[in-house]
Enzyme design. Structure first.
Site, short mmCIF file in Angstrom:
data_model
loop_
_atom_site.label_atom_id
_atom_site.label_comp_id
_atom_site.label_asym_id
_atom_site.label_seq_id
_atom_site.Cartn_x
_atom_site.Cartn_y
_atom_site.Cartn_z
N HIS A 17 0.81 -1.28 0.23
CA HIS A 17 0.10 0.27 -0.04
C HIS A 17 0.86 1.21 0.01
O HIS A 17 0.66 2.13 -0.75
CB HIS A 17 -0.79 0.05 1.22
CG HIS A 17 -1.98 -1.00 1.44
ND1 HIS A 17 -2.10 -1.87 2.45
CD2 HIS A 17 -2.92 -1.37 0.47
CE1 HIS A 17 -3.09 -2.65 2.30
NE2 HIS A 17 -3.61 -2.46 1.28
N LYS A 41 -15.39 -8.22 5.27
CA LYS A 41 -13.92 -9.13 5.54
C LYS A 41 -14.26 -9.03 7.07
O LYS A 41 -14.59 -8.17 7.80
CB LYS A 41 -12.88 -8.26 5.09
CG LYS A 41 -12.79 -8.02 3.63
CD LYS A 41 -11.44 -7.48 3.31
CE LYS A 41 -11.14 -7.10 1.88
NZ LYS A 41 -9.78 -6.79 1.66
N ARG A 90 -2.45 -6.27 -8.22
CA ARG A 90 -1.50 -7.18 -8.24
C ARG A 90 -1.39 -8.18 -9.60
O ARG A 90 -2.64 -8.02 -10.15
CB ARG A 90 -1.48 -7.93 -6.94
CG ARG A 90 -0.94 -7.18 -5.75
CD ARG A 90 -1.21 -7.50 -4.33
NE ARG A 90 -2.65 -7.08 -4.47
CZ ARG A 90 -3.49 -7.49 -3.45
NH1 ARG A 90 -2.88 -8.03 -2.28
NH2 ARG A 90 -4.84 -7.23 -3.29
N SER A 128 -2.84 -8.12 2.77
CA SER A 128 -3.12 -8.08 4.33
C SER A 128 -3.59 -9.16 4.88
O SER A 128 -3.18 -9.54 5.70
CB SER A 128 -4.05 -6.71 4.64
OG SER A 128 -3.64 -5.63 4.18
P1 ADP Z 1 -9.92 -3.59 -0.30
O1 ADP Z 1 -10.67 -4.32 0.65
O2 ADP Z 1 -10.63 -2.40 -0.93
O3 ADP Z 1 -9.53 -4.42 -1.42
P2 ADP Z 1 -7.06 -3.51 0.57
O4 ADP Z 1 -6.73 -2.77 1.66
O5 ADP Z 1 -7.09 -5.11 0.50
O6 ADP Z 1 -8.61 -3.03 0.71
O7 ADP Z 1 -6.65 -2.94 -0.72
C1 ADP Z 1 -6.43 -1.77 -0.95
C2 ADP Z 1 -6.09 -1.31 -2.31
O8 ADP Z 1 -4.59 -1.64 -2.36
C3 ADP Z 1 -6.66 -2.09 -3.54
O9 ADP Z 1 -6.66 -1.41 -4.85
C4 ADP Z 1 -5.83 -3.34 -3.58
O10 ADP Z 1 -5.64 -4.03 -4.78
C5 ADP Z 1 -4.12 -2.69 -3.50
N1 ADP Z 1 -3.36 -3.40 -2.74
C6 ADP Z 1 -3.31 -4.15 -1.72
N2 ADP Z 1 -2.09 -4.92 -1.65
C7 ADP Z 1 -1.44 -4.25 -2.53
C8 ADP Z 1 0.06 -4.72 -2.83
N3 ADP Z 1 0.79 -5.35 -2.34
N4 ADP Z 1 0.50 -3.85 -3.99
C9 ADP Z 1 -0.16 -2.99 -4.75
N5 ADP Z 1 -1.46 -2.86 -4.28
C10 ADP Z 1 -1.93 -3.42 -3.31
#
Ligand code: ADP
Length: 161
Positions: A17, A41, A90, A128
């Site tokens: 992130h 989630k 990703r 995460s």
């Molecule tokens: P959500 O529940 O909205 O998917 P996340 O916190 O899992 O929330 O992810 C928020 C954003 O960050 C999403 O667009 C996700 O694809 C992106 N994201 C999560 N992990 C990574 C990573 N390792 N590299 C790049 N983008 C990421």
């Protein structure tokens, strides 16, 4: 001035992130990180904790603010004056979901543009949820999260990360 919104669950924020946040700051004048209050989630950190962890991790960065929200993401984007939403992609896991989300958001708010940024190679397989699983089993996750998050995971899970 272009304001962008980076919305997500951030449970917790990872270096993947943070990489997107830093790269988005090169493109936009201001970045609002929107922490969704009630994602579909199972969460480890509550909303206040998720916000505080991102604030701690982005302390040294200019033009970033962190806010939680519970309404439709596009409504929150309008509320903060964001014309752009940023999401991270990703390699294989995100495309279909992000595409569906983008189509729905476009229908709901055609005035808001989406910018998807490709994850950097070293974070392609970082999520995460996997991070929490690894940390809960005592795996070393120190190079995957900022130090304040590693500390919070240790405190929350009670395992040596
Ligand atoms: P959500 O529940 O909205 O998917 P996340 O916190 O899992 O929330 O992810 C928020 C954003 O960050 C999403 O667009 C996700 O694809 C992106 N994201 C999560 N992990 C990574 C990573 N390792 N590299 C790049 N983008 C990421």
């Amino acid at each position: 001035m272009t304001i962008a919104l980076y919305p997500g669950s951030f449970d917790p924020v990872t270096n993947g992130h943070l990489d997107i946040i830093k790269r988005a700051l090169v493109l936009f004048d201001k970045l609002v990180i929107g922490v969704y209050d009630r994602p579909d989630k199972r969460l480890l950190f509550n909303t206040a904790e998720r916000v505080a962890l991102i604030k701690g991790a982005t302390k040294g960065l200019n033009n970033v603010s962190v806010r939680s929200y519970s309404e439709l993401t596009v409504h929150f984007a309008r509320k903060v004056g964001a014309k752009v939403m940023v999401r991270g992609l990703r390699m294989s896991s995100d495309f279909e979901h992000e595409f569906e989300l983008a189509m729905m958001n476009r229908k709901l708010a055609p005035d808001i543009e989406l910018v998807c940024m490709m994850s950097s190679i070293q974070y392609q397989f970082l999520s995460s949820s996997l991070l929490k699983e690894a940390a809960s089993l005592g795996g070393c996750i120190d190079d995957l999260v900022p130090p304040n998050v590693a500390k919070a995971l240790l405190a929350k899970l009670g395992t040596r990360a």
